[in-house]
Design an enzyme around this catalytic site. Structure first.
Site, PDB file in Angstrom:
ATOM      1  N   CYS A 296     -78.588 -27.602 -38.329  1.00  0.00           N
ATOM      2  CA  CYS A 296     -78.748 -28.287 -37.049  1.00  0.00           C
ATOM      3  C   CYS A 296     -79.710 -29.473 -37.166  1.00  0.00           C
ATOM      4  CB  CYS A 296     -79.165 -27.294 -35.961  1.00  0.00           C
ATOM      5  SG  CYS A 296     -78.935 -27.963 -34.291  1.00  0.00           S
TER       6      CYS A 296
ATOM      7  N   HIS B 193     -75.364 -22.951 -36.087  1.00  0.00           N
ATOM      8  CA  HIS B 193     -76.503 -22.071 -36.396  1.00  0.00           C
ATOM      9  C   HIS B 193     -76.019 -20.783 -37.067  1.00  0.00           C
ATOM     10  CE1 HIS B 193     -80.053 -24.042 -34.614  1.00  0.00           C
ATOM     11  NE2 HIS B 193     -79.165 -24.615 -33.818  1.00  0.00           N
TER      12      HIS B 193
ATOM     13  N   GLU C 294     -77.552 -18.782 -38.905  1.00  0.00           N
ATOM     14  CA  GLU C 294     -78.546 -17.683 -38.889  1.00  0.00           C
ATOM     15  C   GLU C 294     -78.322 -16.754 -37.694  1.00  0.00           C
ATOM     16  OE1 GLU C 294     -79.129 -20.686 -37.897  1.00  0.00           O
ATOM     17  OE2 GLU C 294     -80.438 -20.657 -36.126  1.00  0.00           O
TER      18      GLU C 294
END
Ligand SMILES: [Mn+2]
Length: 244
Positions: free
Chosen positions: A117, A221, A223
């Protein structure tokens, strides 16, 4: 540094600055999801606070086998010679400088890099590229890239160039990803090449031509999705593997 073969590889994770407020003094801050994703992939995450001096950051980075650049507020548009757009928000020049030092040191050593990002956006700017400061008010017909759903919920499709290293890594040329950004890549920096796009044409991933280390840069994202989505976990597994 020599490692015991049983020791997991150290993965440097850039942390941000939470400014002093009525809730407390200035702090170092990092979303837990980054730590969990690195750990789950077999890496040992090491948090690199943006408040440290560049020399300290470089010294810490040298102990790690890979660098994960995290999300956050907007990059200072002065770095790409623009005045701030009305919607540009969360600029912390001190963080930009700290992470720019990390990026330069990591790329200099062909260190494995996963940029996420804002991390991808800053890396682009450090290499001379520029950003769309606000997608909604700049890109005609753009999707809403600021999802209202939970952080792990897919928000839009991404088409990945079939000949790219990213497509091989993700195991697909189309993936559904989350989306928590209002800025995007405008002009790619030196050596950077867009390899994935949202249906509205917004760039969602970059590759770095001629780089000798592992490199992945994504606008979404992973994660937040890694626990339940193989293509998101694959990015962390790849950077940890490269860190060994
Ligand atoms: Mn998006």
């Amino acid at each position: 540094m020599r490692y015991d073969s049983a020791m997991p590889p150290l993965v440097a994770v850039s942390a941000t600055i939470a400014p002093a407020s009525s809730r407390g003094p200035e702090r170092t801050q990092l979303n837990r999801a980054y730590l969990t994703a690195v750990e789950a992939a077999g890496g040992l995450p090491v948090m690199l606070p943006a408040q440290l001096a560049p020399a300290s950051l470089r010294a810490l980075l040298a102990t790690a086998g890979a660098l994960v650049l995290t999300g956050g507020g907007d990059v200072d548009p002065a770095r790409y010679n623009e005045r701030p757009h009305l919607e540009t928000t969360g600029v912390i020049p001190e963080r930009d400088s700290a992470e720019a030092a990390l990026i330069e040191a990591a790329l200099d050593r062909d260190m494995p890099v996963l940029a996420i990002c804002r991390g991808m956006q800053l890396l682009n700017v450090v290499l001379g590229g520029s950003l769309i400061q606000d997608i909604a008010s700049t890109v005609e017909g753009a999707l809403d890239h600021r999802q209202q759903e939970g952080r792990d919920a897919p928000a839009h499709a991404v088409r990945v160039a079939s000949e790219s290293a990213l497509a091989r890594l993700l195991g697909a040329t189309e993936v559904a990803v989350n989306s928590m950004h209002h800025q995007a890549i405008k002009s790619p920096g030196r050596g950077l090449r867009p390899v994935a796009w949202a249906p509205d044409g917004v760039v969602e991933a970059l590759e770095l031509d001629g780089y000798h280390g592992f490199f992945a840069a994504v606008q979404w994202h992973p994660e937040e999705m890694a626990a339940a989505t193989p293509h998101a976990a694959a990015l962390f597994e790849a950077v940890v593997l490269a860190a060994r």
